[in-house]
Write an enzyme that holds these catalytic residues in place. Structure first.
Site, PDB file in Angstrom:
ATOM      1  N   ARG A  31       0.798  -1.235   0.000  1.00  0.00           N
ATOM      2  CA  ARG A  31       0.000   0.000   0.000  1.00  0.00           C
ATOM      3  C   ARG A  31       0.833   1.290   0.000  1.00  0.00           C
ATOM      4  NH1 ARG A  31      -3.201   1.407   3.503  1.00  0.00           N
ATOM      5  NH2 ARG A  31      -5.025   1.947   2.282  1.00  0.00           N
ATOM      6  N   CYS A  55      14.521  -5.955  -4.588  1.00  0.00           N
ATOM      7  CA  CYS A  55      15.451  -5.277  -5.472  1.00  0.00           C
ATOM      8  C   CYS A  55      14.712  -4.355  -6.416  1.00  0.00           C
ATOM      9  CB  CYS A  55      16.319  -6.297  -6.191  1.00  0.00           C
ATOM     10  SG  CYS A  55      17.387  -7.097  -4.990  1.00  0.00           S
ATOM     11  N   GLU A  56      14.151  -3.357  -5.826  1.00  0.00           N
ATOM     12  CA  GLU A  56      13.395  -2.298  -6.466  1.00  0.00           C
ATOM     13  C   GLU A  56      13.103  -1.330  -5.328  1.00  0.00           C
ATOM     14  OE1 GLU A  56       9.618  -2.579  -9.276  1.00  0.00           O
ATOM     15  OE2 GLU A  56      10.757  -4.425  -9.236  1.00  0.00           O
TER      16      GLU A  56
END
Ligand SMILES: *Cc1c(COP(=O)(O)O)cnc(C)c1O
Length: 411
Positions: free
Chosen positions: A298, A328-329
């Site tokens: 959210r 990994c973002e």
């Protein structure tokens, strides 16, 4: 729930873990029913998509709640949790006629929000009563992603299409037993809600065989200290008066229905994650937890705020942290938050984690979805196991490339 109990749960069931407080769910349900106690027939249909764990559904069943469902799978979950078909309303958007037929055959109340589907369903099954979802085009949400009442919204049948709707009803001789609206999450203003309800009453007048009017949801809960939440007591007083007046004029005691998700479960949920690393860069101190938007999306998806508390060091000196995940973002849970000093291994608690949190979790980065625990009768009950590596492999079909190569050569 106390910090000590939450720490004990993280120790017993591991991290990350979702914890729900049954008492809070029950009290929110009772608050809503109390606010409308002067309505003769009141029906609360809990919106399953907010938090769809079977034990949560059973808890709602034990309270006398019905459920609001948006997919055939949610209908089946409801049946599995012990709801009777007549306690279930199916309010999908953009699903096939076949899926609506499947739900209808199970005996659940169908709610249609599309003229084309309405005409097809009414032609095939004129005797099955149907509820229709109206879009009163009232902007109620603070966030355009969750505001579903505006003119270009994909939800509901526009009030400007009522003449066309009436023609379909007359031509097919189908029976309309309910009128519905759901103007989106986060109604801040009771006046806006009441304004939309006037439009709904106006529409309802045109149908002679109604059994219920469904006002959807949109109740707001507090996400941070000082946030305003929907004053359901005031809404109860004012809408009850309007509803009872309407019933008198209509000549029949109809059922008043609501279908809240967030209001009933948001505040009951807490998400616990462990700090893997504290990382100081030139400008920022990051606290990196063993989770990410694979478990709680959210904040990244809607920009939602979740308070974050260090329950392992509640008396520690307050410092500023940016709390991020291990995905990994970019997966920032909270930017520049004042939190009691964080050490590696501490457990952080994310509040308002009951609604649209676990139910939106995924396996991104091939991580397991977390366990879920229900705190009920002063005890922690595991209501969903953490996934295992088998769950990651399940349903995958491996190609034997060696065999394929050999087959190609021998051709
Ligand atoms: C999602 C949904 C709800 C619940 O909304 P909340 O904001 O969680 O209360 C109610 N009705 C319908 C039709 C929905 O799709």
């Amino acid at each position: 729930m106390t910090k000590d109990k939450l720490i004990a749960i993280a120790n017993e069931f591991g991290s990350p873990v979702y914890v729900y407080d049954a008492e809070k769910i029950v009290s929110q349900y009772q608050r809503l029913t109390n606010a409308f106690k002067s309505v003769k027939h009141l029906k609360i249909n809990y919106a399953v998509k907010a938090l769809s764990n079977l034990s949560i559904l059973k808890l709602f069943n034990s309270l006398g709640s019905g459920i609001d469902t948006v997919s055939i799978q949610e209908v089946n979950l409801g049946l599995a949790a012990g709801f009777k078909p007549e306690q279930i309303i199916f309010t999908p958007n953009g699903v096939s006629l076949a899926e609506i037929e499947e739900a209808s055959k199970l005996g659940v109340q169908i709610n249609i929000d599309n003229l084309s589907i309405l005409e097809q369903f009414g032609t095939k099954y004129p005797s099955i009563p149907v509820c229709i979802r109206i879009n009163p085009h009232v902007m109620a949400g603070g966030n355009s992603n969750i505001s579903v009442g505006h003119i270009d919204s994909k939800f509901g049948i526009s009030i400007h299409q009522i003449p066309h709707l009436m023609r379909i009803v007359e031509n097919t001789k189908m029976r309309i037993n309910g009128i519905h609206m759901h103007t989106g999450s986060d109604i801040l203003d009771i006046d806006v809600f009441l304004y939309a309800s006037e439009i709904l009453f106006d529409t309802a007048k045109q149908f002679k065989n109604l059994e219920f009017i469904d006002f959807g949801s949109g109740f707001k809960v507090a996400y941070r200290e000082g946030d305003i939440e929907t004053n359901v007591e005031e809404l109860g007083k004012r809408l009850t008066r309007k509803f009872n007046d309407f019933c008198k004029a209509y000549g029949k005691e109809l059922t008043l229905a609501f279908e809240p998700g967030k209001f009933l479960v948001s505040e009951a949920g807490i998400f616990l994650a462990e700090v893997n690393a504290v990382k100081q860069t030139t400008s920022t101190v990051f606290a990196q937890v063993d989770s990410g938007f694979n478990h709680l999306i959210r904040p990244m998806f809607y920009g939602s705020h979740h308070d974050i508390i260090n329950i392992s060091n509640p008396k520690g000196r307050e410092r500023f942290y940016t709390v991020v995940g291990y995905i990994c973002e970019t997966d920032t849970f909270g930017n520049n938050r004042r939190i009691n000093e964080i050490n590696e291994g501490d457990i952080l608690a994310f509040k308002n984690a009951g609604a649209y949190c676990f139910s939106m979790a995924s396996n991104y980065n091939s991580r397991y979805r977390p366990a879920e625990v229900l705190w009920y009768n002063d005890k922690a009950h595991l209501i969903r196991k953490r996934e295992t590596f088998d769950d990651i492999l399940k349903n995958q079909i491996e190609i034997n490339f060696q065999k394929q190569k050999e087959a190609a050569i021998s051709k």
